[in-house]
Design an enzyme around this catalytic site. Structure first.
Site, PDB file in Angstrom:
ATOM      1  N   HIS A  73       0.849  -1.190   0.000  1.00  0.00           N
ATOM      2  CA  HIS A  73       0.000   0.000   0.000  1.00  0.00           C
ATOM      3  C   HIS A  73       0.884   1.239   0.000  1.00  0.00           C
ATOM      4  CE1 HIS A  73      -3.864  -1.902   0.451  1.00  0.00           C
ATOM      5  NE2 HIS A  73      -3.340  -2.721   1.336  1.00  0.00           N
ATOM      6  N   CYS A  75      -0.711   2.189  -5.027  1.00  0.00           N
ATOM      7  CA  CYS A  75      -1.438   3.399  -5.428  1.00  0.00           C
ATOM      8  C   CYS A  75      -0.430   4.531  -5.675  1.00  0.00           C
ATOM      9  CB  CYS A  75      -2.417   3.803  -4.340  1.00  0.00           C
ATOM     10  SG  CYS A  75      -3.755   2.616  -4.157  1.00  0.00           S
TER      11      CYS A  75
END
Ligand SMILES: *[C@@H]1O[C@H](CO)[C@@H](O)[C@H](O)[C@H]1NC(C)=O
Ligand SMILES: *[C@@H]1O[C@H](CO)[C@@H](O)[C@H](O)[C@H]1NC(C)=O
Length: 336
Positions: free
Chosen positions: A178, A220
């Site tokens: 992440h 991301c």
């Protein structure tokens, strides 16, 4: 040319130039000291570009930075890449595998001891002998950066856990977890920044720890992670732009979670077409990136890299350079 010899030659040339100047003061162009220096520095340049041409070994650093069962896919991403680099010939001794969690043994795993990257569960990524070099809480920002720069405790760290690369090494570095704008989380506890990695690569270049790096990141806003690199011979790709998420590809309803991310999935799909003798190039790989499939805008950074993408073979990074010439027949099962 040795440094000493060069110095001697330079000293000699300087004396000669001064002597000649003295003799023929009317003609200043007889012997130009600047030309001598330019000549010698050109020689050095030639030497350097000779060294740049040499590439003799491939390494991989594969990192899944996430903990927790619901991040199953990050482990599957990294294990899928691990399987691919091994299939193409990079030996375990030249792979650093870092897994922040071990979902194979998670009590929630309906298929204990396994990790799959596809709902068809045709291929257990955990079944073949996998050599995890750093696992669980060993996987930290500090460990990752120390592995890259080899600033490890040499008395405590076995060779298998060190990135023993040199100026002839091509390194594939794959990160998944992440992240956000210019950071990637490790263990939900800390973050590595785009600057940290850029500086580690600079140290690696200065200490002759790589020939070329191929950096790939699936997270991301991934493309922000390579935006700070400034060292030569680095090729970088990421799964999504600034302010853009990266997405998982599909879930396995029995496993109960997503089993792979989109960008990694389509990279793997391409890499499945590559074998040890493949002529496929980086250009072919980059051309295959399709935002309609990936659901985000994969990025490619080539400005630090001199070679023409049409001429960089995938196997320049994925595969064992030397294995290509080695006769793999061990003679044990020859029945003819
Ligand atoms: C100066 O030296 C150069 C190179 O040796 C020569 O070509 C040129 O004619 C010389 N000029 C004079 C004025 O002697
Ligand atoms: C890169 O290589 C390809 C194939 O060899 C060639 O067609 C192309 O012109 C090259 N591009 C550049 C910028 O040199």
């Amino acid at each position: 040319m040795s440094k000493l010899l060069r110095l001697l030659l330079l000293a000699f040339a300087t004396c000669l130039a001064l002597a000649l100047k003295g003799v023929d003061a009317h003609n200043e162009t007889v012997f130009d000291i600047e030309r001598v220096q330019r000549f010698l520095s050109d020689q050095r340049g030639a030497k350097q570009s000779e060294a740049i041409g040499k590439h003799t070994n491939n390494w991989a650093v594969l990192v899944s930075t996430s903990r927790f069962w619901f991040n199953y896919r990050h482990l599957a991403n990294a294990l899928s890449m691990y399987r691919t680099v091994k299939r193409l010939g990079i030996p375990d001794s030249q792979i650093i595998l870092m897994l922040a969690d071990d979902v194979a043994c998670n009590p929630r795993n309906a298929f204990p001891g396994t990790v799959y990257n596809n709902a068809d569960r045709a291929l257990d990524l955990y079944s073949n002998n996998i050599e995890v070099d750093y696992r669980g809480y060993e996987v930290t920002v500090d460990t990752f950066l120390r592995v890259l720069t080899d600033k490890v405790d040499r008395t405590m760290t076995p060779r298998s856990k060190r990135l023993l690369t040199d100026e002839n090494s091509n390194i594939f570095i794959y990160l998944t977890g992440h992240g956000g704008n210019e950071f990637l989380k490790f263990q939900d506890a800390e973050e590595v920044s785009a600057f940290d990695i850029a500086d580690a690569f600079a140290q690696m270049w200065e200490t002759k720890r790589y020939h070329e790096i191929f950096f790939m990141i699936d997270t991301c806003q991934a493309n922000t992670m390579y935006s700070k690199f400034y060292s030569p011979n680095i090729l970088a790709v990421g799964s999504s732009e600034l302010d853009e998420s990266s997405y998982s590809h599909h879930a396995d309803s029995d496993v109960g979670v997503a089993v792979i991310d989109r960008f990694t999935y389509y990279n793997l799909e391409f890499l499945e077409k590559v074998d040890k003798g493949s002529e496929l190039t980086m250009k072919d790989l980059f051309d295959s990136y399709d935002p309609d499939k990936i659901h985000s805008n994969a990025g490619v950074r080539t400005d630090l890299y001199d070679r023409n993408m049409s001429e960089v073979h995938i196997t320049d990074f994925f595969g064992n350079v030397q294995a290509v010439e080695i006769d793999e027949d061990d003679g044990n099962d020859d029945e003819e």
